[in-house]
Design an enzyme around this catalytic site. Sequence first.
Site, PDB file in Angstrom:
ATOM      1  N   ALA A  43      37.756  39.662  36.258  1.00  0.00           N
ATOM      2  CA  ALA A  43      37.563  38.249  35.938  1.00  0.00           C
ATOM      3  C   ALA A  43      38.146  37.925  34.569  1.00  0.00           C
ATOM      4  CB  ALA A  43      36.076  37.894  35.986  1.00  0.00           C
ATOM      5  N   GLU A  44      37.888  38.790  33.574  1.00  0.00           N
ATOM      6  CA  GLU A  44      38.502  38.597  32.263  1.00  0.00           C
ATOM      7  C   GLU A  44      38.827  39.920  31.600  1.00  0.00           C
ATOM      8  OE1 GLU A  44      37.437  34.364  32.494  1.00  0.00           O
ATOM      9  OE2 GLU A  44      36.242  36.139  32.938  1.00  0.00           O
ATOM     10  N   THR A  45      39.892  39.890  30.822  1.00  0.00           N
ATOM     11  CA  THR A  45      40.208  40.942  29.858  1.00  0.00           C
ATOM     12  C   THR A  45      40.138  40.301  28.479  1.00  0.00           C
ATOM     13  OG1 THR A  45      41.645  42.151  31.389  1.00  0.00           O
ATOM     14  CG2 THR A  45      41.961  42.554  29.024  1.00  0.00           C
ATOM     15  N   HIS A  71      30.688  36.807  29.440  1.00  0.00           N
ATOM     16  CA  HIS A  71      30.451  38.215  29.774  1.00  0.00           C
ATOM     17  C   HIS A  71      31.438  39.132  29.064  1.00  0.00           C
ATOM     18  CE1 HIS A  71      33.792  37.992  32.707  1.00  0.00           C
ATOM     19  NE2 HIS A  71      33.730  39.309  32.757  1.00  0.00           N
TER      20      HIS A  71
END
Length: 261
Positions: A43-45, A71
Amino acid sequence: MKQYIVDAFTDELFSGNPAAVCILDKWLPDKMMQRIAAENNLAETAFLTPVTDGFHIRWFTPAVEVDLCGHATLASAHVLFNHERYQGNKIVFDSRSGQLIVLKSANLTLDFPVDKIEKVSNVPLALTDALSQVPTEVYRGKTDYMAVYSSQSEIEQLDPDFRVLAKLDGRGVIVTAPGDTIDFVSRFFAPQSGIDEDPVTGSAHTSLAPYWASKLGKEKFSCLQLSARGGKLFCELVGDRVKISGNAVTYSIADILINTN
């Protein structure tokens, strides 16, 4: 370059929301950071660089850079406290959404600015078409729509048409309702940002907390995000800030090999 993968807003592996964390001496080219995020396909880096009084943080989905991610910020603080020998119990992150603070006590607590939401009178057709079930209310914040329903079961049963939902402007769509055994539940859909459904979305709670404070007449909440992986959060509204607490667990530590020339 060292990269950590951390499951955030959980006490155990394979639940919560996984994020990759890369700590840099200086920024890589934007295109390279986007390619790393696409390769990770999480979802994210999060990418961090040190500044005088903390760290500058940026977040990339597999498709785009975003303005705020809870997160991955929690995961970044977990890495700094547990693997990078960061001293103290407070980390200050500079970001596109302003100053973000993470405090360490029994768990980790994000201190984020409240999102200002406004009720939408003309609800986009793409929103109701994609969700199939008509919400009782719809709001719009800085980046997201928020659709409110009457019961937890309605949130559990939603099966969005992501191709239609992707036509909406903005980052994504929060859906929420009162919980059966807790204060409120939510889910988060963001096909516009390359994520059909996000497992646990800390930043969405900057919209959720002020909304439910006005409805429930309280400032502290226990919350569940009802994704397949699931996540439990604790929120507190303090003036124009929202404190969002949870735990995190390290899944992997690895070296990634890139050519920046």
